[in-house]
Design a protein around this motif. Structure first.
Motif, PDB file in Angstrom:
ATOM      1  N   GLY A 231       0.784  -1.229   0.000  1.00  0.00           N
ATOM      2  CA  GLY A 231       0.000   0.000   0.000  1.00  0.00           C
ATOM      3  C   GLY A 231       0.815   1.276   0.000  1.00  0.00           C
ATOM      4  O   GLY A 231       0.329   2.328  -0.379  1.00  0.00           O
ATOM      5  N   PHE A 232       2.061   1.201   0.410  1.00  0.00           N
ATOM      6  CA  PHE A 232       2.907   2.387   0.432  1.00  0.00           C
ATOM      7  C   PHE A 232       3.853   2.347  -0.760  1.00  0.00           C
ATOM      8  O   PHE A 232       4.610   1.402  -0.927  1.00  0.00           O
ATOM      9  CB  PHE A 232       3.704   2.451   1.741  1.00  0.00           C
ATOM     10  N   TYR A 233       3.779   3.354  -1.579  1.00  0.00           N
ATOM     11  CA  TYR A 233       4.643   3.407  -2.755  1.00  0.00           C
ATOM     12  C   TYR A 233       5.006   4.859  -3.052  1.00  0.00           C
ATOM     13  O   TYR A 233       4.431   5.796  -2.512  1.00  0.00           O
ATOM     14  CB  TYR A 233       3.975   2.746  -3.968  1.00  0.00           C
ATOM     15  N   TRP A 234       5.990   5.028  -3.950  1.00  0.00           N
ATOM     16  CA  TRP A 234       6.486   6.346  -4.317  1.00  0.00           C
ATOM     17  C   TRP A 234       6.101   6.635  -5.764  1.00  0.00           C
ATOM     18  O   TRP A 234       6.550   5.951  -6.664  1.00  0.00           O
ATOM     19  CB  TRP A 234       8.002   6.397  -4.143  1.00  0.00           C
ATOM     20  N   LYS A 235       5.269   7.580  -6.015  1.00  0.00           N
ATOM     21  CA  LYS A 235       4.806   8.084  -7.304  1.00  0.00           C
ATOM     22  C   LYS A 235       3.929   7.105  -8.081  1.00  0.00           C
ATOM     23  O   LYS A 235       2.904   7.478  -8.591  1.00  0.00           O
ATOM     24  CB  LYS A 235       5.960   8.585  -8.169  1.00  0.00           C
ATOM     25  N   ASN A 236       4.321   5.841  -8.244  1.00  0.00           N
ATOM     26  CA  ASN A 236       3.449   4.882  -8.930  1.00  0.00           C
ATOM     27  C   ASN A 236       3.431   3.564  -8.151  1.00  0.00           C
ATOM     28  O   ASN A 236       4.355   3.264  -7.411  1.00  0.00           O
ATOM     29  CB  ASN A 236       3.864   4.678 -10.400  1.00  0.00           C
ATOM     30  N   PRO A 237       2.385   2.759  -8.313  1.00  0.00           N
ATOM     31  CA  PRO A 237       2.218   1.556  -7.495  1.00  0.00           C
ATOM     32  C   PRO A 237       3.327   0.514  -7.631  1.00  0.00           C
ATOM     33  O   PRO A 237       3.493  -0.319  -6.760  1.00  0.00           O
ATOM     34  CB  PRO A 237       0.880   0.978  -7.978  1.00  0.00           C
TER      35      PRO A 237
END
Length: 107
Positions: free
Chosen positions: A89-95
């Motif tokens: 569930g935690f991502y940077w900019k895109n999944p």
């Protein structure tokens, strides 16, 4: 010795029953399976006792101690599938840039 002797007796008894025709069967919790698992657990317990309490090797069991202290939280995270949801569930900019990808696991 008070743990090792009964544990070895249970292991031997389990193997005797297995080779006499009462095979190990977890689904039925056969007597041979019960003796085998109880004997193996007794030997493992005695081994940890000797390592930790007799010789003082506490570093080797740090993870087990931590898991014992936080067992309810580990159960809740695993049983309710909260851990995978949390990690994906935690991502940077895109999944695709989630924690799994960071540690090298393809999600």
């Amino acid at each position: 010795m008070q743990w090792i002797i009964p544990a070895v007796v249970l292991l031997v008894l389990g193997f005797i029953m297995h080779f006499s025709g009462m095979h190990f069967n977890k689904a039925l919790y056969s007597s041979s399976y019960t003796c085998l698992t109880a004997g193996a657990a007794g030997i493992l317990f005695a081994g940890f006792y000797v390592l930790v309490d007799v010789y003082g090797y506490r570093r080797l069991t740090f993870v087990l101690e931590w898991m014992g202290k936080h067992s309810m939280m580990i159960y809740i995270l695993a049983a309710c599938n909260l851990l995978p949801i949390f990690l994906q569930g935690f991502y940077w900019k895109n999944p695709e840039n989630n924690i799994f990808r960071l540690i090298g696991i393809k999600s």
